[in-house]
Motif scaffolding. Structure first.
Motif, short mmCIF file in Angstrom:
data_model
loop_
_atom_site.label_atom_id
_atom_site.label_comp_id
_atom_site.label_asym_id
_atom_site.label_seq_id
_atom_site.Cartn_x
_atom_site.Cartn_y
_atom_site.Cartn_z
N VAL A 142 -5.04 17.64 -11.74
CA VAL A 142 -4.32 18.54 -10.84
C VAL A 142 -4.85 19.96 -11.02
O VAL A 142 -5.00 20.44 -12.14
CB VAL A 142 -2.80 18.51 -11.13
N ARG B 16 -4.07 23.88 -9.55
CA ARG B 16 -3.09 24.70 -8.82
C ARG B 16 -3.64 26.10 -8.59
O ARG B 16 -4.21 26.70 -9.49
CB ARG B 16 -1.80 24.80 -9.62
N ALA C 289 2.26 27.80 -4.33
CA ALA C 289 1.10 27.19 -4.98
C ALA C 289 0.51 26.12 -4.07
O ALA C 289 1.23 25.32 -3.49
CB ALA C 289 1.50 26.57 -6.31
N GLU D 192 -1.87 22.88 -4.27
CA GLU D 192 -2.16 21.95 -5.34
C GLU D 192 -3.17 20.93 -4.86
O GLU D 192 -2.99 20.32 -3.82
CB GLU D 192 -0.85 21.27 -5.75
#
Length: 98
Positions: A65, A67, A79, A81
């Motif tokens: 992940v 961000r 954010a 992502e």
């Protein structure tokens, strides 16, 4: 009069230019454009995007992940992502932008 000139000279010496603006970081969609599902490897993604948050599963799959923090109007952080799924072989299997 001489005192005023000295004070002005001292104040001018204390003035500093504004700090440079930080380089624009690519958003999640821009980062996604550099990846190829079924072809990109973990090492290629790490070289292109750096370290992300890694979640490993017992099955051998991994989710990475990334961000990006942004400011919105009205003020408040949001954010983007980028979520990447890697097969046990280390090949990129799926992507998602949230």
């Amino acid at each position: 009069m001489r005192l005023i000139l000295v004070v002005c000279a001292l104040l001018a010496g204390c003035a500093t230019p504004p700090p440079p603006k930080p380089a624009a970081t690519p958003g999640a969609r821009e980062m996604l454009a550099s990846l190829t599902i079924g072809k990109s490897t973990k090492s290629e993604v790490r070289a292109a995007l750096g370290e992300g948050t890694v979640v490993s599963f017992d099955s051998g799959y991994e989710v990475w992940v990334y961000r990006e923090q942004k400011q919105q109007n009205p003020p408040g952080p949001t954010a983007d992502e980028l979520v990447l799924l890697f097969e046990p072989s280390g090949i990129l299997s799926k992507t998602r932008v949230r």
